[in-house]
Enzyme design. Sequence first.
Site, PDB file in Angstrom:
ATOM      1  N   ASP A  34      36.549  43.082  39.829  1.00 18.54           N
ATOM      2  CA  ASP A  34      37.114  43.841  38.707  1.00 18.54           C
ATOM      3  C   ASP A  34      36.283  45.106  38.484  1.00 18.54           C
ATOM      4  OD1 ASP A  34      38.434  44.640  36.444  1.00 18.54           O
ATOM      5  OD2 ASP A  34      38.144  42.781  35.335  1.00 18.54           O
ATOM      6  N   ASP A  35      36.883  46.262  38.733  1.00 15.61           N
ATOM      7  CA  ASP A  35      36.193  47.548  38.532  1.00 15.61           C
ATOM      8  C   ASP A  35      35.027  47.759  39.494  1.00 15.61           C
ATOM      9  OD1 ASP A  35      37.971  47.902  36.479  1.00 15.61           O
ATOM     10  OD2 ASP A  35      36.485  48.100  34.894  1.00 15.61           O
ATOM     11  N   CYS A  74      43.402  47.883  35.625  1.00 22.13           N
ATOM     12  CA  CYS A  74      43.462  46.444  35.873  1.00 22.13           C
ATOM     13  C   CYS A  74      44.857  45.838  35.774  1.00 22.13           C
ATOM     14  CB  CYS A  74      42.549  45.705  34.891  1.00 22.13           C
ATOM     15  SG  CYS A  74      40.846  46.284  34.818  1.00 22.13           S
ATOM     16  N   HIS A 135      45.033  38.859  32.104  1.00 20.23           N
ATOM     17  CA  HIS A 135      45.349  40.232  31.682  1.00 20.23           C
ATOM     18  C   HIS A 135      46.775  40.652  32.032  1.00 20.23           C
ATOM     19  CE1 HIS A 135      43.740  44.628  31.108  1.00 20.23           C
ATOM     20  NE2 HIS A 135      44.373  44.150  30.029  1.00 20.23           N
ATOM     21  N   ASP A 277      40.444  45.268  42.016  1.00 17.13           N
ATOM     22  CA  ASP A 277      41.729  45.579  41.376  1.00 17.13           C
ATOM     23  C   ASP A 277      41.943  47.070  41.188  1.00 17.13           C
ATOM     24  OD1 ASP A 277      39.875  45.926  39.339  1.00 17.13           O
ATOM     25  OD2 ASP A 277      40.947  44.711  37.867  1.00 17.13           O
ATOM     26  N   ASN A 278      40.896  47.860  41.258  1.00 19.19           N
ATOM     27  CA  ASN A 278      40.999  49.325  41.179  1.00 19.19           C
ATOM     28  C   ASN A 278      39.626  49.897  41.495  1.00 19.19           C
ATOM     29  OD1 ASN A 278      41.403  48.349  37.902  1.00 19.19           O
ATOM     30  ND2 ASN A 278      39.525  49.434  38.417  1.00 19.19           N
TER      31      ASN A 278
END
Length: 463
Positions: A34-35, A74, A135, A277-278
């Site tokens: 995540d990130d 996200c 999320h 995710d990004n």
Amino acid sequence: MNKAIGIFFFLISGLVLSAFAQDQKPNIVLILADDLGFADLSLNGSLQIQTPNIDALAKEGVNFQHAYVSAPVCSPSRAGLLTGINQVRFGYDNNLGNNQPGFDPEFAGLSVEQKTLGDRLKEAGYVTGLIGKWHLGTRDQFHPINRGFDEFWGYVGGGHHYFKSEENGKGYLVPIESNYKTPQPITYLTDDKGDECVDFIKRHKDEPFFLFASFNAPHSPLQATEEDLGLFEHIQDSNRRTYLAMVHRLDQNVGKILRALQSEGLEENTIVVFLSDNGGPVDSNASLNAPFNGQKGILLEGGIRVPFIMKWKGYLPEGESYPHPVIALDLMPTFLDLAGVASKASDQFDGVNLMPYLTKKRSDIPHESFKWRFTISAGIFEDHWKLIQLPDRLPMLFNLQNDISEQNDVALENVELTKKLMKKLGDWNLSLPHPLFLEGAEWKVRQRDLYDKRYEINQPQNK
């Protein structure tokens, strides 16, 4: 005579076992960071951190050198990942936050009309589990247990405190949920998620399983253990120090999952995928996306280009770098193929099954182009050209073949190409439905301003 009959039955039983092995559906483990900054793996040239377990995945599998996600933040990115459909096609082109006036909160989540990876693999006979971050909506109709997951341990929001929760906590302090056990007190959340993943593997080792290991590391808040912080005490920037410690702990738990597959004898019957995710939000978690320009929240490469690795021991090439563009949307049709489910035209997937390309059964490339839309911006990639549209300026055009860091806008030097790509992007944009929900209007200016910042496109020294 008896000996001949014995040999005959031995050979027959061997053929039966061989056929059974071939028909056995592989387990699927999807590990999502995540990130995570693209540059913040030793695999991608970091001089500040070693990530041996993630690196090992690439050494033993396929490392996609040109991999995208379908959104630079996200929630919409995960909506695309879990459906195989570009999420803007069903109204999901904003990040999921507080409901805005004029919108129905019953639609603030992953549309119930869309089937998820959990749904499709469950239908194919898999036991499905989600450990960690969701999320994709907080209302009952969006809950993971109602979206194809047999087991859930985690939280439905966009992030969580790494050291604690509260009984009546809100936001990042909400209690951990589980439908199969009473959740244990949090120790360090990344470790707890790794432990739950190992437990899932051990409990379901005798049946086909899909494990979505949805980590929130290294998403904010910036919180690391004292032990891990000590490994990076030479890093002068305190935020960067904490961030690297969080990535280190993520890597350790990736290793924990891989060792569990090995110890349970599942390594050769399990495909493992790792991606983020990004891109990293440079402005908030001290990540780095070098050599790419930009960050989370925008459509420059730093926002949408991610680490992406796939390993299946004995089936996929080992240590191969795959150069052609792929996207996280490809995972749905790829996983369905592995599960023995044929994709249909009615599925309308934007992703493709990657297996024929990775096993050299096909020699062409998976994708000719990609398109993105996220709140105020839209983009198109075709051949080696990338065009981005914003509301307050002329379109930007980059030649990624010789300008991977998107430093030179060449739109005015290639007017006809710019017009052509604008037309394609515009026609697609007009075909899309209205968003089902919006994030706060204050994010529009923030996202626009991120395009005007300067980003580090070189790896820093180990200090």
